[in-house]
Design a protein around this motif. Structure first.
Motif, mmCIF file in Angstrom:
data_model
loop_
_atom_site.group_PDB
_atom_site.id
_atom_site.type_symbol
_atom_site.label_atom_id
_atom_site.label_comp_id
_atom_site.label_asym_id
_atom_site.label_seq_id
_atom_site.Cartn_x
_atom_site.Cartn_y
_atom_site.Cartn_z
ATOM 1 N N ARG A 88 0.841 -1.205 0.000
ATOM 2 C CA ARG A 88 0.000 0.000 0.000
ATOM 3 C C ARG A 88 0.874 1.254 0.000
ATOM 4 O O ARG A 88 0.559 2.242 -0.667
ATOM 5 N N TYR A 89 1.995 1.217 0.735
ATOM 6 C CA TYR A 89 2.932 2.344 0.741
ATOM 7 C C TYR A 89 3.525 2.545 -0.654
ATOM 8 O O TYR A 89 3.620 3.671 -1.136
ATOM 9 N N TRP A 90 3.935 1.448 -1.298
ATOM 10 C CA TRP A 90 4.495 1.567 -2.646
ATOM 11 C C TRP A 90 3.502 2.204 -3.604
ATOM 12 O O TRP A 90 3.892 2.949 -4.493
ATOM 13 N N GLU A 91 2.229 1.916 -3.438
ATOM 14 C CA GLU A 91 1.212 2.528 -4.301
ATOM 15 C C GLU A 91 1.217 4.049 -4.159
ATOM 16 O O GLU A 91 0.917 4.763 -5.115
ATOM 17 N N ALA A 147 4.450 -7.816 -11.926
ATOM 18 C CA ALA A 147 5.813 -7.708 -12.444
ATOM 19 C C ALA A 147 6.490 -6.437 -11.921
ATOM 20 O O ALA A 147 7.668 -6.459 -11.533
ATOM 21 N N LEU A 148 5.757 -5.332 -11.899
ATOM 22 C CA LEU A 148 6.307 -4.073 -11.395
ATOM 23 C C LEU A 148 6.626 -4.180 -9.907
ATOM 24 O O LEU A 148 7.672 -3.713 -9.450
ATOM 25 N N ALA A 149 5.757 -4.800 -9.131
ATOM 26 C CA ALA A 149 6.008 -4.964 -7.699
ATOM 27 C C ALA A 149 7.259 -5.817 -7.466
ATOM 28 O O ALA A 149 8.075 -5.502 -6.590
ATOM 29 N N HIS A 150 7.439 -6.854 -8.270
ATOM 30 C CA HIS A 150 8.651 -7.681 -8.168
ATOM 31 C C HIS A 150 9.887 -6.846 -8.507
ATOM 32 O O HIS A 150 10.919 -6.959 -7.846
ATOM 33 N N ARG A 151 9.777 -6.015 -9.518
ATOM 34 C CA ARG A 151 10.911 -5.173 -9.919
ATOM 35 C C ARG A 151 11.248 -4.154 -8.829
ATOM 36 O O ARG A 151 12.417 -3.961 -8.489
ATOM 37 N N ILE A 152 10.243 -3.510 -8.272
ATOM 38 C CA ILE A 152 10.457 -2.548 -7.189
ATOM 39 C C ILE A 152 11.109 -3.251 -6.000
ATOM 40 O O ILE A 152 12.083 -2.760 -5.423
ATOM 41 N N HIS A 153 10.592 -4.421 -5.657
ATOM 42 C CA HIS A 153 11.146 -5.183 -4.540
ATOM 43 C C HIS A 153 12.616 -5.514 -4.778
ATOM 44 O O HIS A 153 13.457 -5.364 -3.886
ATOM 45 N N PHE A 180 4.862 5.090 -5.978
ATOM 46 C CA PHE A 180 5.082 4.734 -7.378
ATOM 47 C C PHE A 180 3.745 4.788 -8.117
ATOM 48 O O PHE A 180 2.958 3.841 -8.052
ATOM 49 N N PRO A 181 3.464 5.884 -8.816
ATOM 50 C CA PRO A 181 2.172 6.018 -9.492
ATOM 51 C C PRO A 181 1.943 4.966 -10.574
ATOM 52 O O PRO A 181 0.810 4.732 -10.973
ATOM 53 N N GLN A 182 3.002 4.311 -11.020
ATOM 54 C CA GLN A 182 2.860 3.268 -12.036
ATOM 55 C C GLN A 182 2.184 2.016 -11.462
ATOM 56 O O GLN A 182 1.631 1.216 -12.195
ATOM 57 N N LEU A 183 2.241 1.847 -10.148
ATOM 58 C CA LEU A 183 1.656 0.681 -9.489
ATOM 59 C C LEU A 183 0.217 1.015 -9.102
ATOM 60 O O LEU A 183 -0.032 1.677 -8.103
ATOM 61 N N LYS A 184 -0.717 0.575 -9.949
ATOM 62 C CA LYS A 184 -2.135 0.910 -9.740
ATOM 63 C C LYS A 184 -2.985 -0.342 -9.860
ATOM 64 O O LYS A 184 -3.479 -0.669 -10.944
ATOM 65 N N PRO A 185 -3.189 -1.046 -8.758
ATOM 66 C CA PRO A 185 -4.066 -2.219 -8.839
ATOM 67 C C PRO A 185 -5.518 -1.786 -9.001
ATOM 68 O O PRO A 185 -5.882 -0.660 -8.661
ATOM 69 N N LEU A 186 -6.329 -2.692 -9.526
ATOM 70 C CA LEU A 186 -7.768 -2.430 -9.589
ATOM 71 C C LEU A 186 -8.298 -2.437 -8.167
ATOM 72 O O LEU A 186 -7.861 -3.233 -7.342
ATOM 73 N N GLN A 187 -9.231 -1.544 -7.877
ATOM 74 C CA GLN A 187 -9.845 -1.549 -6.559
ATOM 75 C C GLN A 187 -11.341 -1.766 -6.723
ATOM 76 O O GLN A 187 -12.011 -1.027 -7.426
ATOM 77 N N ARG A 188 -11.827 -2.787 -6.057
ATOM 78 C CA ARG A 188 -13.239 -3.133 -6.104
ATOM 79 C C ARG A 188 -13.929 -2.664 -4.828
ATOM 80 O O ARG A 188 -13.342 -1.956 -4.021
#
Length: 125
Positions: free
Chosen positions: A30-33, A57-63, A36-44
């Protein structure tokens, strides 16, 4: 006992599944979101997050950049903002790109210790 069914690589991941996959607490994602504006999961409904394949893939790269390659949050922000492609090789922190250099050095601790020992030996000798 039946083995749990593994999700397809193309399936959406919940925040809990991605956090387990990366080995980080959910609040880190949630902090990374926020950073990093590129990390945008869908929110229901109820703000339940679903991470797409590209988000995973982006979260793995950031990690990897933060925890294995030794970059700072700011350094990763600049790398991602610089348009570095996901499949492009990640520059080594020892040889940063111009955008990463602006974030300051981001050396892994092991390299810093070796450098400190080299300097100590040079000063003593």
């Amino acid at each position: 006992m039946a083995e749990p069914t593994r999700k397809s690589d193309q399936a959406f991941r919940t925040i809990g599944e991605l956090a387990n996959e990366l080995g980080v607490p959910q609040h880190i994602l949630r902090y990374w979101e926020t950073r990093f504006p590129q990390l945008k999961p869908l929110q229901r409904a109820g703000n339940r997050r679903y991470y797409r394949t590209a988000d995973v893939a982006l979260a793995h790269r950031i990690h990897r950049l933060l925890n294995a390659d030794g970059y700072t949050i700011r350094g990763v922000q600049q790398l991602l903002a610089g348009g570095a492609a996901d499949d492009a090789p990640t520059p080594s922190p020892a040889t940063p790109t111009a955008s990463a250099a602006a974030a300051g050095p981001a050396f892994p601790a092991q390299e810093l210790r070796a450098l400190r020992e080299t300097l100590r030996a040079a000063l003593d000798g």
